[in-house]
Design a protein around this motif. Structure first.
Motif, PDB file in Angstrom:
ATOM      1  N   UNK A 569       0.885  -1.239  -0.142  1.00 29.31           N
ATOM      2  CA  UNK A 569      -0.059  -0.035   0.124  1.00 29.31           C
ATOM      3  C   UNK A 569       1.069   1.282  -0.160  1.00 29.31           C
ATOM      4  N   UNK A 570       0.657   2.030  -0.930  1.00 31.66           N
ATOM      5  CA  UNK A 570       1.525   3.228  -1.178  1.00 31.66           C
ATOM      6  C   UNK A 570       0.658   4.390  -2.027  1.00 31.66           C
ATOM      7  N   UNK A 571       1.020   5.501  -1.379  1.00 32.35           N
ATOM      8  CA  UNK A 571       0.264   6.683  -2.310  1.00 32.35           C
ATOM      9  C   UNK A 571       0.499   6.607  -3.864  1.00 32.35           C
ATOM     10  N   UNK A 572       1.773   6.365  -4.000  1.00 36.40           N
ATOM     11  CA  UNK A 572       2.134   6.280  -5.484  1.00 36.40           C
ATOM     12  C   UNK A 572       1.481   5.374  -6.092  1.00 36.40           C
ATOM     13  N   UNK A 573       1.053   4.280  -5.422  1.00 34.56           N
ATOM     14  CA  UNK A 573       0.384   3.024  -6.106  1.00 34.56           C
ATOM     15  C   UNK A 573      -0.836   3.274  -6.314  1.00 34.56           C
ATOM     16  N   UNK A 574      -1.508   4.362  -5.545  1.00 34.58           N
ATOM     17  CA  UNK A 574      -2.793   4.734  -5.638  1.00 34.58           C
ATOM     18  C   UNK A 574      -4.132   3.902  -5.343  1.00 34.58           C
ATOM     19  N   UNK A 575      -3.907   3.071  -4.488  1.00 34.34           N
ATOM     20  CA  UNK A 575      -5.000   2.426  -3.735  1.00 34.34           C
ATOM     21  C   UNK A 575      -6.092   3.256  -3.513  1.00 34.34           C
ATOM     22  N   UNK A 576      -5.911   4.597  -3.145  1.00 33.60           N
ATOM     23  CA  UNK A 576      -6.694   5.609  -2.830  1.00 33.60           C
ATOM     24  C   UNK A 576      -7.903   5.916  -3.902  1.00 33.60           C
ATOM     25  N   UNK A 577      -7.076   5.974  -5.333  1.00 37.51           N
ATOM     26  CA  UNK A 577      -7.736   6.301  -6.513  1.00 37.51           C
ATOM     27  C   UNK A 577      -8.718   4.992  -6.684  1.00 37.51           C
ATOM     28  N   UNK A 578      -8.495   3.755  -6.447  1.00 36.99           N
ATOM     29  CA  UNK A 578      -9.174   2.856  -6.643  1.00 36.99           C
ATOM     30  C   UNK A 578     -10.475   2.725  -5.525  1.00 36.99           C
ATOM     31  N   UNK A 579     -10.241   2.951  -4.438  1.00 31.63           N
ATOM     32  CA  UNK A 579     -11.348   3.151  -3.353  1.00 31.63           C
ATOM     33  C   UNK A 579     -12.144   4.136  -3.725  1.00 31.63           C
ATOM     34  N   UNK A 580     -11.674   5.147  -4.056  1.00 33.07           N
ATOM     35  CA  UNK A 580     -12.521   6.321  -4.424  1.00 33.07           C
ATOM     36  C   UNK A 580     -13.711   6.111  -5.752  1.00 33.07           C
ATOM     37  N   UNK A 581     -12.968   5.568  -6.631  1.00 37.10           N
ATOM     38  CA  UNK A 581     -13.472   4.884  -7.448  1.00 37.10           C
ATOM     39  C   UNK A 581     -14.733   3.824  -7.204  1.00 37.10           C
ATOM     40  N   UNK A 582     -14.471   3.037  -6.313  1.00 38.27           N
ATOM     41  CA  UNK A 582     -15.429   2.103  -5.950  1.00 38.27           C
ATOM     42  C   UNK A 582     -16.456   2.827  -5.095  1.00 38.27           C
ATOM     43  N   UNK A 583     -16.180   3.955  -4.385  1.00 35.55           N
ATOM     44  CA  UNK A 583     -17.475   4.692  -3.682  1.00 35.55           C
ATOM     45  C   UNK A 583     -18.033   5.427  -4.924  1.00 35.55           C
ATOM     46  N   UNK A 584     -17.545   5.992  -5.857  1.00 34.41           N
ATOM     47  CA  UNK A 584     -18.091   6.531  -6.874  1.00 34.41           C
ATOM     48  C   UNK A 584     -19.265   5.443  -7.483  1.00 34.41           C
ATOM     49  N   UNK A 585     -18.860   4.171  -7.681  1.00 36.83           N
ATOM     50  CA  UNK A 585     -19.561   3.270  -8.321  1.00 36.83           C
ATOM     51  C   UNK A 585     -20.962   2.844  -7.454  1.00 36.83           C
ATOM     52  N   UNK A 586     -20.520   2.681  -6.193  1.00 32.35           N
ATOM     53  CA  UNK A 586     -21.530   2.587  -4.940  1.00 32.35           C
ATOM     54  C   UNK A 586     -22.633   3.664  -5.171  1.00 32.35           C
ATOM     55  N   UNK A 587     -22.285   4.949  -5.320  1.00 27.73           N
ATOM     56  CA  UNK A 587     -23.068   6.167  -5.282  1.00 27.73           C
ATOM     57  C   UNK A 587     -24.120   6.007  -6.513  1.00 27.73           C
ATOM     58  N   UNK A 588     -23.272   5.661  -7.541  1.00 30.99           N
ATOM     59  CA  UNK A 588     -23.874   5.555  -8.793  1.00 30.99           C
ATOM     60  C   UNK A 588     -25.004   4.680  -8.783  1.00 30.99           C
ATOM     61  N   UNK A 589     -24.692   3.322  -8.458  1.00 38.28           N
ATOM     62  CA  UNK A 589     -25.750   2.227  -8.076  1.00 38.28           C
ATOM     63  C   UNK A 589     -26.959   2.605  -7.317  1.00 38.28           C
TER      64      UNK A 589
END
Ligand code: GLS
Length: 841
Positions: A569-589
């Motif tokens: 887990x590292x900021x440069x590997x951007x797991x945060x981008x992934x999880x923000x994307x997951x939240x976006x998907x959740x809100x869209x659904x």
């Protein structure tokens, strides 16, 4: 003292030569013998753990005979050897690998079955040898596999940590670190109590003159610690060649403890010395891509490097060659800057102990070493305070100063009056406090410097080593794109897929020549083949789904798209981008009508990876992933449409199960930050597709498999600097969809908003260094494209088969051959009749 057996008695030895087992019956005998003698047990108390130990020992015995033959042969032929110095070797499990490399897994399976055990359960007993953090350490392990498979005379040198990388537990969504004491019983190692080296620290340097009146330096050390060798045999695939990984363990030089202190009543401090000595090899530093400048770390580095060089020099001296010939027999590869002190240590041995002139010695040193750079991240570039080095290694600091002086004099001659250049390239950084720049020392002391993927090798030439390209010319710098061993990452991790491929390619030769995979494209229209291909993926997903249920109690549907991001887990590997994307998907659904929802592609988002214990941002990311999972996974509106899983304690053996089960994997680092990445290759080789940025080896993967078979998104490396500049000095507007995600987090939907404030504010208030907002829209859009593609299963299968067929380039055999030719100048050993080839099963 007689070292070997006199001629007349040798016949008796030859007659009784240990015969490696080859049949099921002989294997069973070996296992029972080890249970009844080595382990002092019987059939009445032989559990799975004992059965594992005995099986491991049976295979180890087999390897050791071959190891001995390999070493004898290498010594006899007197050919050049390569020594791979790495502070990390992330080996994972050894048993399955040893069985497969010897082509004896079926024999072992049948034998264990006779004895009342299932081979799968026995394999599961083994602890991972987790002597590494991530990609850098795993690369070293893949390289050892290829070196042995290709019959190169090679040794690995590392540290025998008592504690490998910590075990990760997730408690209430947070990472908790638990020590990994892995050595309880390790059948794979050979303690060599006769191979020890005294290693010195601290003390003073005296100028002396020898009997010819020549001045020399004498280092009178203040502390001596003993290094003890532990050897791990490294089998090659389908060859008897067995190489060695030598790991050093530290103990007090004076034996058990200081008896003088003990007798004078100072028991505690006599035991204390012992403990201090043992501390050196006690624990692996758990940081990936981060150097924290701790004194103990520098001690580890010198301890390991000095013991290894002593060993290498001792072996060289047996050949009775002149020093000038040292580079004809020895190549040493520095895996990152961690072993850079080896350059200084060899110069010290040659000048102070062997009394060569400085220039003669320096020629030898620079012809011997090669240096691989693995990162451009500034926080990972090693620098040591001069004062610390002065105290711990006073003679080495003097030598570093001299290396620097002669180097700067040469630069000055070629670029007169360029003061600025001199201060930019100086090995000593004139800062407060002064620092030794290890990467510069490594460049100056090596004949070749390589990066690990094309983009990365270009980047180092234009950024951190730009001036050195001017000084030495471009030929000193080269690229060797990373790769992986198909033995572990296909044959072992995904046996059904390996078997299916073998059935199409007429055998398993592709495991030794991965370019043969290209023939798979001829089977693209073969219906039965495609069906079996898809079934294997499904079966691997079912297995992972069971594991997820067992470990997290969440049921996931194996027909959903499995989207995986597993890595440190590292900021440069951007797991945060992934999880923000997951939240976006959740809100869209959530915003959709039930009718609309029915049309959506179900997904399982799977995360895994460790955060360095002191890396708070990384820990916040883990926490957020877990909290999002606990909300989403029980939301009845959502059901199977979205599940979010965090898999605890990601390691090599879990990777072997997770990777074959992925449909899509994420390699989404900010462009220009991931030097290569190697798991991307493992996923594609196992029939998964990639969503990724134009970074590291993703670029070359795209070139090989074709743009249609990969989902690329995001800004390019060449634009990153300008974007960062604009964030700080221009107006910084954030992506509106990302802002919606932030407000949901701030509403408390996923737990106390305060816990995630730092993650949000890094993007919103602190310049968004990793460009999460800049890439967000492109990421979301590309994920939508993935959903659409996945719906067309026929097309998806075509993409995955085509991709696998085009992965030949990413075998670490190719990589090792490039190092051998371009950097080490070594030849493989011919495997002749006296050293018979294994027959195919
Ligand atoms: C690393 C890089 O971060 C990875 O991109 C690379 O694949 C790996 C092996 O070359 O080396 N450098 C590092 O310090 N840790 C890594 O995994």
């Amino acid at each position: 003292v007689q070292a070997s057996i006199p001629e007349p008695q040798r016949e008796a030895w030859a007659r009784n030569h240990h015969k490696a087992f080859q049949t099921k019956e002989d294997f069973e005998k070996e296992v029972v013998r080890h249970v009844e003698t080595t382990l002092a047990r019987s059939m009445f108390n032989c559990d799975e753990s004992a059965a594992y130990s005995a099986t491991g020992l049976a295979f180890r015995d087999r390897l050791v005979t071959r190891w001995n033959q390999t070493q004898q042969r290498q010594t006899f032929i007197d050919s050049k050897r390569v020594y791979y110095l790495s502070l990390e070797f992330l080996m994972g499990r050894a048993l399955d690998n040893a069985m497969l490399n010897a082509n004896l897994k079926d024999v072992a399976k049948a034998g264990l079955d006779d004895l009342g055990f299932r081979i799968e359960d026995i394999i599961e007993q083994e602890n991972d040898a987790a002597l590494g953090n991530g990609g850098l350490g795993r690369l070293a392990a893949c390289f050892l596999d290829s070196l042995a498979t290709l019959n190169y005379p090679a040794w690995g040198y590392g540290l025998r940590y008592r504690y490998g990388i910590f075990k990760q537990e997730i408690i209430d969504g947070y990472q908790v670190e638990v020590p990994d004491y892995w050595l309880d019983f390790n059948p794979w190692e050979f303690p060599r109590h006769d191979v020890t080296v005294d290693i010195q620290f601290f003390g003073h340097v005296h100028k002396m003159t020898d009997k010819n009146g020549k001045p020399f330096c004498h280092w009178e050390a203040g502390e001596t610690v003993q290094a003890v060798a532990y050897d791990m045999p490294i089998p090659g695939y389908d060859t008897p060649s067995t190489n060695n990984l030598r790991l050093w363990s530290s103990k007090a030089a004076s034996g058990e403890f200081d008896f003088q202190k003990f007798n004078s009543g100072d028991y505690e401090s006599s035991v204390g010395d012992q403990q201090r000595a043992e501390t050196i090899s006690a624990v692996l530093y758990p940081n990936d891509n981060l150097e924290r400048g701790k004194e103990l770390r520098l001690k580890q580095q010198y301890f390991w490097v000095a013991a290894s060089l002593y060993d290498i020099v001792r072996r060289f001296k047996k050949s009775k060659r002149t020093w000038k010939e040292f580079p004809d027999l020895v190549a040493i590869q520095l895996n990152d800057t961690h072993p850079t002190l080896a350059i200084v240590e060899l110069q010290r041995i040659l000048v102070d102990l062997e009394r060569l002139s400085w220039d003669e010695a320096w020629d030898i040193v620079t012809s011997t070493f090669g240096y691989t750079n693995h990162t451009v991240l500034p926080e990972a570039l090693e620098k040591w305070p001069v004062t610390l080095m002065q105290n711990l290694l006073p003679r080495h600091l003097q030598i570093i100063y001299d290396i620097n002086l002669f180097f700067l004099q040469a630069v000055e001659k070629r670029f007169p009056q360029d003061r600025d250049l001199l201060s930019r390239v100086s090995i000593i950084e004139e800062s407060q406090p002064k620092m030794v720049r290890m990467a510069f020392l490594a460049v100056v002391g090596s004949h070749k410097v390589n990066g690990v993927a094309e983009l990365h090798s270009d980047l180092i030439k234009t950024t951190i080593f730009k001036d050195f390209v001017e000084i030495y010319g471009p030929d000193k710098f080269t690229n060797v794109t990373n790769a992986i061993t198909p033995r572990r990452w296909l044959h072992q991790a995904n046996p059904r897929l390996s078997d299916l491929i073998a059935s199409k390619l007429g055998g398993y030769d592709f495991l030794k020549d991965l370019t043969q995979l290209s023939q798979l494209e001829l089977s693209l229209n073969d219906k039965a083949f495609r069906k079996e291909w898809a079934e294997i993926k499904y079966a691997n997903k079912v297995r992972l789904a069971k594991y997820i249920k067992a470990t997290t109690d969440v049921s996931v549907n194996p027909t959903a798209l499995f989207d995986v991001q597993v890595k440190r887990i590292h900021e440069y590997k951007r797991q945060q981008l992934n999880i923000f994307g997951v939240i976006h998907r959740y809100l869209t659904l959530k915003a959709m009508s039930p009718e609309e929802r029915k049309k959506q592609q179900p997904r399982v988002s799977i995360f895994g990876g460790k955060a360095a214990p002191g890396y708070w941002m990384a820990k916040h990311i883990i926490h957020l992933v877990n909290n999002v999972g606990s909300v989403v996974n029980k939301d009845e509106d959502i059901g199977d449409l979205l599940k979010v899983i965090f898999l605890e304690d990601y390691n090599v053996s879990k990777a072997e199960m997770i990777i074959p089960a992925s449909d899509l994997s994420e390699h989404i680092s900010t462009a220009g930050t991931e030097a290569s990445g190697t798991s991307n290759m493992k996923f594609v080789l196992n029939g998964g597709l990639i969503i990724g940025t134009c970074d590291g080896a993703n670029i070359e993967i795209t070139r090989e498999i074709g743009e249609n078979n990969i989902f690329l998104f995001g800004n390019l490396a060449e634009d990153v600097e300008d974007l960062r500049h604009a964030h700080t000095y221009g107006s910084h507007t954030l992506d509106p969809e990302l802002l919606a995600v932030f407000s949901e987090i701030q509403k408390g939907t996923f737990g106390a908003p305060h816990d995630f404030e730092a993650l949000i504010s890094a993007v919103r208030d602190h310049g968004d260094y990793y460009l999460v907002s800049d890439d967000f829209h492109s990421y979301i859009e590309t994920q939508a494209l993935v959903d659409e593609s996945y719906r067309n299963q026929e097309d998806w299968v075509t993409k995955t088969i085509t991709s696998v067929a085009r992965m030949g380039f990413f075998s670490s055999d190719r990589c090792i051959n490039e190092y051998a030719e371009e950097i080490w100048n070594i030849e493989p050993l011919q495997v002749g009749s006296e050293f018979p080839r294994l027959k195919k099963q």
